[in-house]
Design a protein around this motif. Structure first.
Motif, PDB file in Angstrom:
ATOM      1  N   ASN A  60     -16.860  -9.049   8.150  1.00  7.28           N
ATOM      2  CA  ASN A  60     -16.856 -10.229   7.285  1.00  7.28           C
ATOM      3  C   ASN A  60     -18.017 -10.187   6.302  1.00  7.28           C
ATOM      4  OD1 ASN A  60     -14.612 -11.235   8.587  1.00  7.28           O
ATOM      5  ND2 ASN A  60     -15.808 -12.483  10.000  1.00  7.28           N
ATOM      6  N   TYR A  61     -19.184  -9.737   6.779  1.00  9.25           N
ATOM      7  CA  TYR A  61     -20.333  -9.580   5.882  1.00  9.25           C
ATOM      8  C   TYR A  61     -20.006  -8.600   4.770  1.00  9.25           C
ATOM      9  CZ  TYR A  61     -23.372 -11.763   9.407  1.00  9.25           C
ATOM     10  OH  TYR A  61     -23.956 -12.627  10.289  1.00  9.25           O
ATOM     11  N   LEU A  62     -19.413  -7.481   5.152  1.00 12.66           N
ATOM     12  CA  LEU A  62     -19.107  -6.441   4.179  1.00 12.66           C
ATOM     13  C   LEU A  62     -18.111  -6.918   3.131  1.00 12.66           C
ATOM     14  CD1 LEU A  62     -19.633  -3.506   3.413  1.00 12.66           C
ATOM     15  CD2 LEU A  62     -17.711  -2.883   4.871  1.00 12.66           C
ATOM     16  N   ILE A  63     -17.104  -7.649   3.546  1.00 18.00           N
ATOM     17  CA  ILE A  63     -16.114  -8.179   2.605  1.00 18.00           C
ATOM     18  C   ILE A  63     -16.773  -9.147   1.637  1.00 18.00           C
ATOM     19  CG2 ILE A  63     -14.066  -9.649   2.420  1.00 18.00           C
ATOM     20  CD1 ILE A  63     -13.122  -8.359   5.053  1.00 18.00           C
ATOM     21  N   PHE A  64     -17.644 -10.025   2.131  1.00 16.57           N
ATOM     22  CA  PHE A  64     -18.328 -10.963   1.252  1.00 16.57           C
ATOM     23  C   PHE A  64     -19.249 -10.247   0.276  1.00 16.57           C
ATOM     24  CE2 PHE A  64     -21.972 -13.606   0.185  1.00 16.57           C
ATOM     25  CZ  PHE A  64     -21.325 -14.654  -0.452  1.00 16.57           C
ATOM     26  N   ILE A  65     -19.989  -9.254   0.748  1.00 13.31           N
ATOM     27  CA  ILE A  65     -20.919  -8.518  -0.119  1.00 13.31           C
ATOM     28  C   ILE A  65     -20.162  -7.800  -1.225  1.00 13.31           C
ATOM     29  CG2 ILE A  65     -22.510  -6.553  -0.143  1.00 13.31           C
ATOM     30  CD1 ILE A  65     -23.384  -7.491   2.700  1.00 13.31           C
ATOM     31  N   ILE A  66     -19.065  -7.149  -0.875  1.00 18.29           N
ATOM     32  CA  ILE A  66     -18.264  -6.444  -1.882  1.00 18.29           C
ATOM     33  C   ILE A  66     -17.679  -7.421  -2.887  1.00 18.29           C
ATOM     34  CG2 ILE A  66     -16.145  -5.107  -2.217  1.00 18.29           C
ATOM     35  CD1 ILE A  66     -16.845  -3.672   0.412  1.00 18.29           C
ATOM     36  N   SER A  84     -24.616 -15.531  -9.366  1.00 14.76           N
ATOM     37  CA  SER A  84     -26.011 -15.253  -8.993  1.00 14.76           C
ATOM     38  C   SER A  84     -26.326 -15.762  -7.599  1.00 14.76           C
ATOM     39  CB  SER A  84     -26.964 -15.901  -9.994  1.00 14.76           C
ATOM     40  OG  SER A  84     -26.761 -15.381 -11.275  1.00 14.76           O
ATOM     41  N   VAL A  85     -25.826 -16.945  -7.266  1.00 17.00           N
ATOM     42  CA  VAL A  85     -26.038 -17.492  -5.925  1.00 17.00           C
ATOM     43  C   VAL A  85     -25.340 -16.621  -4.881  1.00 17.00           C
ATOM     44  CG1 VAL A  85     -25.500 -19.453  -4.424  1.00 17.00           C
ATOM     45  CG2 VAL A  85     -26.434 -19.839  -6.705  1.00 17.00           C
ATOM     46  N   MET A  86     -24.119 -16.195  -5.179  1.00 21.45           N
ATOM     47  CA  MET A  86     -23.387 -15.347  -4.238  1.00 21.45           C
ATOM     48  C   MET A  86     -24.079 -14.003  -4.049  1.00 21.45           C
ATOM     49  SD  MET A  86     -19.338 -15.981  -4.982  1.00 21.45           S
ATOM     50  CE  MET A  86     -18.887 -14.643  -3.918  1.00 21.45           C
ATOM     51  N   ILE A  87     -24.591 -13.413  -5.123  1.00 20.56           N
ATOM     52  CA  ILE A  87     -25.265 -12.120  -5.023  1.00 20.56           C
ATOM     53  C   ILE A  87     -26.575 -12.263  -4.261  1.00 20.56           C
ATOM     54  CG2 ILE A  87     -26.410 -10.319  -6.379  1.00 20.56           C
ATOM     55  CD1 ILE A  87     -24.126 -10.657  -8.418  1.00 20.56           C
ATOM     56  N   ALA A  88     -27.307 -13.349  -4.492  1.00 15.75           N
ATOM     57  CA  ALA A  88     -28.545 -13.579  -3.748  1.00 15.75           C
ATOM     58  C   ALA A  88     -28.254 -13.733  -2.253  1.00 15.75           C
ATOM     59  CB  ALA A  88     -29.260 -14.811  -4.287  1.00 15.75           C
ATOM     60  N   PHE A  89     -27.195 -14.458  -1.924  1.00 14.49           N
ATOM     61  CA  PHE A  89     -26.807 -14.615  -0.524  1.00 14.49           C
ATOM     62  C   PHE A  89     -26.358 -13.279   0.063  1.00 14.49           C
ATOM     63  CE2 PHE A  89     -23.866 -16.124   2.856  1.00 14.49           C
ATOM     64  CZ  PHE A  89     -24.813 -16.782   3.624  1.00 14.49           C
ATOM     65  N   ALA A  90     -25.684 -12.458  -0.736  1.00 13.21           N
ATOM     66  CA  ALA A  90     -25.256 -11.141  -0.262  1.00 13.21           C
ATOM     67  C   ALA A  90     -26.468 -10.262   0.037  1.00 13.21           C
ATOM     68  CB  ALA A  90     -24.356 -10.474  -1.302  1.00 13.21           C
ATOM     69  N   PHE A  91     -27.503 -10.319  -0.810  1.00 16.74           N
ATOM     70  CA  PHE A  91     -28.722  -9.572  -0.515  1.00 16.74           C
ATOM     71  C   PHE A  91     -29.362 -10.075   0.777  1.00 16.74           C
ATOM     72  CE2 PHE A  91     -29.058  -8.142  -5.034  1.00 16.74           C
ATOM     73  CZ  PHE A  91     -29.122  -6.785  -4.755  1.00 16.74           C
ATOM     74  N   GLY A  92     -29.332 -11.379   0.983  1.00 16.93           N
ATOM     75  CA  GLY A  92     -29.844 -11.935   2.234  1.00 16.93           C
ATOM     76  C   GLY A  92     -29.082 -11.417   3.437  1.00 16.93           C
ATOM     77  N   LEU A  93     -27.767 -11.308   3.311  1.00 14.44           N
ATOM     78  CA  LEU A  93     -26.956 -10.771   4.403  1.00 14.44           C
ATOM     79  C   LEU A  93     -27.250  -9.297   4.647  1.00 14.44           C
ATOM     80  CD1 LEU A  93     -23.484 -12.442   3.831  1.00 14.44           C
ATOM     81  CD2 LEU A  93     -25.107 -12.886   5.660  1.00 14.44           C
ATOM     82  N   ILE A  94     -27.522  -8.552   3.575  1.00 16.72           N
ATOM     83  CA  ILE A  94     -27.874  -7.146   3.739  1.00 16.72           C
ATOM     84  C   ILE A  94     -29.183  -7.015   4.520  1.00 16.72           C
ATOM     85  CG2 ILE A  94     -28.585  -5.068   2.497  1.00 16.72           C
ATOM     86  CD1 ILE A  94     -26.586  -5.878   0.292  1.00 16.72           C
ATOM     87  N   ILE A  95     -30.173  -7.805   4.133  1.00 16.66           N
ATOM     88  CA  ILE A  95     -31.453  -7.776   4.839  1.00 16.66           C
ATOM     89  C   ILE A  95     -31.274  -8.206   6.296  1.00 16.66           C
ATOM     90  CG2 ILE A  95     -33.784  -8.764   4.912  1.00 16.66           C
ATOM     91  CD1 ILE A  95     -33.302  -6.839   2.582  1.00 16.66           C
ATOM     92  N   TYR A  96     -30.502  -9.257   6.512  1.00 16.69           N
ATOM     93  CA  TYR A  96     -30.249  -9.745   7.868  1.00 16.69           C
ATOM     94  C   TYR A  96     -29.565  -8.679   8.725  1.00 16.69           C
ATOM     95  CZ  TYR A  96     -28.251 -12.409  11.700  1.00 16.69           C
ATOM     96  OH  TYR A  96     -27.890 -12.843  12.946  1.00 16.69           O
ATOM     97  N   SER A  97     -28.611  -7.960   8.132  1.00 17.59           N
ATOM     98  CA  SER A  97     -27.905  -6.942   8.912  1.00 17.59           C
ATOM     99  C   SER A  97     -28.809  -5.782   9.283  1.00 17.59           C
ATOM    100  CB  SER A  97     -26.673  -6.439   8.138  1.00 17.59           C
ATOM    101  OG  SER A  97     -27.076  -5.702   7.003  1.00 17.59           O
ATOM    102  N   PHE A  98     -29.819  -5.482   8.449  1.00 19.31           N
ATOM    103  CA  PHE A  98     -30.760  -4.427   8.810  1.00 19.31           C
ATOM    104  C   PHE A  98     -31.715  -4.880   9.913  1.00 19.31           C
ATOM    105  CE2 PHE A  98     -30.187  -2.482   4.420  1.00 19.31           C
ATOM    106  CZ  PHE A  98     -29.396  -1.452   4.888  1.00 19.31           C
TER     107      PHE A  98
END
Length: 56
Positions: free
Chosen positions: A5-11, A40-54
């Motif tokens: 789900n994270y990956l789908i949202f990030i893409i 911009s809000v969606m991309i910022a949240f996607a970066f947050g999800l990337i950091i969270y997943s690491f």
């Protein structure tokens, strides 16, 4: 939440940003502003999800 789900949202967030950049001349200025803010809000949240997943 499942990592797929994270990956789908990030893409989808990055795809929306790319589509807005490529079609910026075809969108009305008033709508373009709100779409840019939303993307911009969606991309910022996607970066947050990337950091969270690491970290998790």
């Amino acid at each position: 939440m499942d990592s797929s789900n994270y990956l789908i949202f990030i893409i989808s967030a990055f795809a929306l940003g790319i589509v807005l950049i490529l079609s910026k001349n075809q969108v009305q200025p008033r709508i373009r502003r709100w779409l840019a803010i939303f993307a911009s809000v969606m991309i910022a949240f996607a970066f947050g999800l990337i950091i969270y997943s690491f970290l998790a």
